[in-house]
Design a protein around this motif. Sequence first.
Motif, PDB file in Angstrom:
ATOM      1  N   LEU A 149       0.635  -1.166   0.174  1.00  9.08           N
ATOM      2  CA  LEU A 149       0.039   0.160   0.062  1.00  9.08           C
ATOM      3  C   LEU A 149       0.581   1.447   0.032  1.00  9.08           C
ATOM      4  CD1 LEU A 149      -2.889  -1.087   2.465  1.00  9.08           C
ATOM      5  CD2 LEU A 149      -3.002  -0.496  -0.137  1.00  9.08           C
ATOM      6  N   LEU A 150       1.847   1.189   0.664  1.00 11.87           N
ATOM      7  CA  LEU A 150       2.891   2.475   0.707  1.00 11.87           C
ATOM      8  C   LEU A 150       3.538   2.690  -0.686  1.00 11.87           C
ATOM      9  CD1 LEU A 150       5.009   2.013   4.198  1.00 11.87           C
ATOM     10  CD2 LEU A 150       2.963   3.765   3.268  1.00 11.87           C
ATOM     11  N   LEU A 151       3.762   1.445  -1.542  1.00 10.89           N
ATOM     12  CA  LEU A 151       4.391   1.445  -2.862  1.00 10.89           C
ATOM     13  C   LEU A 151       3.251   2.036  -3.473  1.00 10.89           C
ATOM     14  CD1 LEU A 151       6.577   0.956  -4.723  1.00 10.89           C
ATOM     15  CD2 LEU A 151       5.418  -1.593  -4.845  1.00 10.89           C
ATOM     16  N   ASN A 152       2.050   1.546  -3.511  1.00  5.63           N
ATOM     17  CA  ASN A 152       1.005   2.070  -4.391  1.00  5.63           C
ATOM     18  C   ASN A 152       0.695   3.741  -4.126  1.00  5.63           C
ATOM     19  OD1 ASN A 152       0.548  -0.287  -5.526  1.00  5.63           O
ATOM     20  ND2 ASN A 152      -1.167  -0.937  -4.262  1.00  5.63           N
ATOM     21  N   THR A 153       1.048   3.866  -2.801  1.00  6.43           N
ATOM     22  CA  THR A 153       0.706   5.555  -2.417  1.00  6.43           C
ATOM     23  C   THR A 153       1.590   6.157  -3.446  1.00  6.43           C
ATOM     24  OG1 THR A 153      -0.082   4.906  -0.369  1.00  6.43           O
ATOM     25  CG2 THR A 153       0.673   7.213  -0.878  1.00  6.43           C
ATOM     26  N   GLY A 154       2.962   5.823  -3.433  1.00  8.52           N
ATOM     27  CA  GLY A 154       3.844   6.589  -4.183  1.00  8.52           C
ATOM     28  C   GLY A 154       3.859   6.563  -5.609  1.00  8.52           C
ATOM     29  N   LEU A 155       3.307   5.455  -6.160  1.00  8.73           N
ATOM     30  CA  LEU A 155       2.965   5.313  -7.822  1.00  8.73           C
ATOM     31  C   LEU A 155       1.684   6.352  -7.867  1.00  8.73           C
ATOM     32  CD1 LEU A 155       3.113   1.530  -8.384  1.00  8.73           C
ATOM     33  CD2 LEU A 155       4.669   3.417  -9.152  1.00  8.73           C
ATOM     34  N   ASP A 156       0.903   6.451  -7.108  1.00  7.62           N
ATOM     35  CA  ASP A 156      -0.482   7.397  -7.237  1.00  7.62           C
ATOM     36  C   ASP A 156       0.014   8.818  -7.375  1.00  7.62           C
ATOM     37  OD1 ASP A 156      -1.948   5.033  -6.826  1.00  7.62           O
ATOM     38  OD2 ASP A 156      -2.441   5.381  -4.741  1.00  7.62           O
ATOM     39  N   VAL A 160      -0.420  11.363 -10.485  1.00 12.19           N
ATOM     40  CA  VAL A 160      -0.836  12.817 -10.443  1.00 12.19           C
ATOM     41  C   VAL A 160       0.203  13.798 -11.009  1.00 12.19           C
ATOM     42  CG1 VAL A 160      -1.624  14.681  -8.923  1.00 12.19           C
ATOM     43  CG2 VAL A 160      -2.274  12.157  -8.454  1.00 12.19           C
ATOM     44  N   MET A 161       1.514  13.410 -10.739  1.00  9.99           N
ATOM     45  CA  MET A 161       2.431  14.465 -11.203  1.00  9.99           C
ATOM     46  C   MET A 161       2.435  14.079 -12.960  1.00  9.99           C
ATOM     47  SD  MET A 161       3.417  16.053  -8.708  1.00  9.99           S
ATOM     48  CE  MET A 161       4.863  16.915  -9.433  1.00  9.99           C
ATOM     49  N   THR A 162       2.534  12.824 -13.293  1.00  8.44           N
ATOM     50  CA  THR A 162       2.454  12.842 -14.733  1.00  8.44           C
ATOM     51  C   THR A 162       1.275  13.457 -15.621  1.00  8.44           C
ATOM     52  OG1 THR A 162       3.616  10.776 -14.464  1.00  8.44           O
ATOM     53  CG2 THR A 162       2.483  10.991 -16.543  1.00  8.44           C
ATOM     54  N   GLY A 163       0.396  13.259 -14.794  1.00  4.83           N
ATOM     55  CA  GLY A 163      -1.138  14.006 -15.313  1.00  4.83           C
ATOM     56  C   GLY A 163      -0.974  15.531 -15.285  1.00  4.83           C
ATOM     57  N   LEU A 164      -0.390  15.945 -14.443  1.00  2.00           N
ATOM     58  CA  LEU A 164      -0.004  17.556 -14.380  1.00  2.00           C
ATOM     59  C   LEU A 164       0.844  17.973 -15.620  1.00  2.00           C
ATOM     60  CD1 LEU A 164       0.150  18.179 -10.489  1.00  2.00           C
ATOM     61  CD2 LEU A 164      -1.887  18.848 -12.011  1.00  2.00           C
ATOM     62  N   TYR A 165       1.795  17.109 -15.602  1.00  2.00           N
ATOM     63  CA  TYR A 165       2.940  17.362 -16.790  1.00  2.00           C
ATOM     64  C   TYR A 165       2.108  17.230 -18.189  1.00  2.00           C
ATOM     65  CZ  TYR A 165       6.443  16.574 -20.276  1.00  2.00           C
ATOM     66  OH  TYR A 165       7.108  16.601 -21.429  1.00  2.00           O
ATOM     67  N   LEU A 166       1.207  16.345 -18.487  1.00  2.00           N
ATOM     68  CA  LEU A 166       0.755  15.874 -19.474  1.00  2.00           C
ATOM     69  C   LEU A 166      -0.323  17.379 -19.942  1.00  2.00           C
ATOM     70  CD1 LEU A 166       0.074  12.259 -19.671  1.00  2.00           C
ATOM     71  CD2 LEU A 166       1.515  13.621 -21.164  1.00  2.00           C
ATOM     72  N   LYS A 167      -0.936  17.771 -18.887  1.00  2.00           N
ATOM     73  CA  LYS A 167      -1.976  18.724 -18.833  1.00  2.00           C
ATOM     74  C   LYS A 167      -1.565  20.116 -19.340  1.00  2.00           C
ATOM     75  CE  LYS A 167      -5.405  21.286 -16.347  1.00  2.00           C
ATOM     76  NZ  LYS A 167      -6.207  21.468 -15.133  1.00  2.00           N
ATOM     77  N   GLU A 168      -0.225  20.483 -18.646  1.00  2.00           N
ATOM     78  CA  GLU A 168       0.518  21.531 -18.846  1.00  2.00           C
ATOM     79  C   GLU A 168       1.226  21.485 -20.315  1.00  2.00           C
ATOM     80  OE1 GLU A 168       3.750  23.998 -19.706  1.00  2.00           O
ATOM     81  OE2 GLU A 168       4.135  21.757 -19.390  1.00  2.00           O
ATOM     82  N   ARG A 169       1.623  20.360 -20.963  1.00  2.00           N
ATOM     83  CA  ARG A 169       1.986  20.205 -22.313  1.00  2.00           C
ATOM     84  C   ARG A 169       1.019  20.498 -23.300  1.00  2.00           C
ATOM     85  NH1 ARG A 169       6.328  18.195 -24.737  1.00  2.00           N
ATOM     86  NH2 ARG A 169       6.027  16.797 -26.850  1.00  2.00           N
ATOM     87  N   LEU A 185      -5.592  11.586 -15.840  1.00  2.00           N
ATOM     88  CA  LEU A 185      -4.558  11.083 -14.965  1.00  2.00           C
ATOM     89  C   LEU A 185      -4.321  11.654 -13.471  1.00  2.00           C
ATOM     90  CD1 LEU A 185      -1.336  10.130 -16.959  1.00  2.00           C
ATOM     91  CD2 LEU A 185      -2.727   8.433 -15.985  1.00  2.00           C
ATOM     92  N   VAL A 186      -4.807  12.755 -13.483  1.00  2.00           N
ATOM     93  CA  VAL A 186      -5.000  13.457 -12.118  1.00  2.00           C
ATOM     94  C   VAL A 186      -6.037  13.181 -11.525  1.00  2.00           C
ATOM     95  CG1 VAL A 186      -5.279  15.942 -11.608  1.00  2.00           C
ATOM     96  CG2 VAL A 186      -3.461  15.767 -13.342  1.00  2.00           C
ATOM     97  N   LEU A 187      -7.061  12.950 -12.294  1.00  2.00           N
ATOM     98  CA  LEU A 187      -8.406  12.664 -11.552  1.00  2.00           C
ATOM     99  C   LEU A 187      -8.069  11.109 -10.910  1.00  2.00           C
ATOM    100  CD1 LEU A 187     -11.463  12.625 -10.628  1.00  2.00           C
ATOM    101  CD2 LEU A 187     -11.865  11.704 -12.959  1.00  2.00           C
ATOM    102  N   GLN A 188      -7.835  10.053 -11.672  1.00  2.00           N
ATOM    103  CA  GLN A 188      -7.633   8.799 -11.356  1.00  2.00           C
ATOM    104  C   GLN A 188      -6.359   8.718 -10.317  1.00  2.00           C
ATOM    105  OE1 GLN A 188      -9.697   6.518 -12.387  1.00  2.00           O
ATOM    106  NE2 GLN A 188     -10.624   8.180 -13.690  1.00  2.00           N
ATOM    107  N   GLY A 189      -5.535   9.349 -10.562  1.00  2.00           N
ATOM    108  CA  GLY A 189      -4.126   9.353  -9.447  1.00  2.00           C
ATOM    109  C   GLY A 189      -4.672   9.906  -8.272  1.00  2.00           C
ATOM    110  N   ALA A 190      -5.349  10.873  -8.196  1.00  2.00           N
ATOM    111  CA  ALA A 190      -5.864  11.604  -7.011  1.00  2.00           C
ATOM    112  C   ALA A 190      -6.655  10.537  -6.103  1.00  2.00           C
ATOM    113  CB  ALA A 190      -6.562  12.995  -7.210  1.00  2.00           C
ATOM    114  N   PHE A 191      -7.636   9.823  -7.023  1.00  2.00           N
ATOM    115  CA  PHE A 191      -8.661   9.281  -6.165  1.00  2.00           C
ATOM    116  C   PHE A 191      -7.843   7.642  -5.688  1.00  2.00           C
ATOM    117  CE2 PHE A 191     -10.747   4.914  -6.758  1.00  2.00           C
ATOM    118  CZ  PHE A 191     -11.781   5.050  -6.001  1.00  2.00           C
ATOM    119  N   LEU A 192      -7.039   7.237  -6.332  1.00  2.00           N
ATOM    120  CA  LEU A 192      -6.194   6.293  -5.955  1.00  2.00           C
ATOM    121  C   LEU A 192      -5.314   6.401  -4.584  1.00  2.00           C
ATOM    122  CD1 LEU A 192      -5.015   4.266  -9.205  1.00  2.00           C
ATOM    123  CD2 LEU A 192      -6.617   3.440  -7.516  1.00  2.00           C
ATOM    124  N   LEU A 193      -4.616   7.780  -4.761  1.00  2.00           N
ATOM    125  CA  LEU A 193      -4.135   8.273  -3.641  1.00  2.00           C
ATOM    126  C   LEU A 193      -4.879   8.347  -2.388  1.00  2.00           C
ATOM    127  CD1 LEU A 193      -1.337   9.391  -2.547  1.00  2.00           C
ATOM    128  CD2 LEU A 193      -2.201  11.607  -3.278  1.00  2.00           C
TER     129      LEU A 193
END
Length: 232
Positions: A149-156, A160-169, A185-193
């Motif tokens: 679960l801690l590993l998954n939290t880091g991946l989540d 989110v960071m990847t989603g923010l980068y893609l959105k900015e790009r 990715l921001v939405l899905q990553g935030a939910f999973l986090l």
Amino acid sequence: MSPQLRAAKGKEFELRAIAYSESVHLYQLVNEKMFRRMKYILFAFALFLTGTVSAQQQFQDSIATERASLQRNNSWVLAAWAGANIIQGSISASNAKGSDHYFHQMNAYWNTLNLAVAGMGLWAAKKQLAGIHTLERNRKEQQKTEKLLLLNTGLDAAYVMTGLYLKERGNRLQSDRPAGYGNSLVLQGAFLLVFDIIQYAENRRNGRLLEKNAPNWQLEPTPTGLALAYRF
């Protein structure tokens, strides 16, 4: 040998025989009492061991049951989220245009994977209840669950960071696809986090209960019977 001496020796032999017979009788009485007491002591000790093993096993089973119950319930939550996103994403993607089309499309794609993960979680929850739950097995399973679960939290957070980068790009290049995928990715990553943090908190409570109530001395089943083990 005179008759008087012979009579005295015979009397002495008779007294010795009587003394020996009394000694044997007393020895038998003492042994019988000791044996009776030993039976009571062994019976009481057996009851104590049985009660101790039963209480320990019930506690270990309750820890494993709670861990499996948490995983099963959370897997159903993830499956419900995935199903809703797949249905909504598939419908909305066919009607939306621009970045919204790619946003709903990624939601549907992403949650296909989430649905598979939820199915694996339900299978793992059922598997956890099989076999004997010793202290060592519970510790290993609990640590594995919390580390995952801690590993998954880091991946989540990385999602989110990847989603923010893609959105900015996408906004910078005025490209709908990276912008839409980034928003998804921001939405899905935030939910999973949030979801994984809640799961970790629930399982950590279970882990603390295991650490608090597990005694140092443990009676554990072995292939040949029971073993008394001390845990440092």
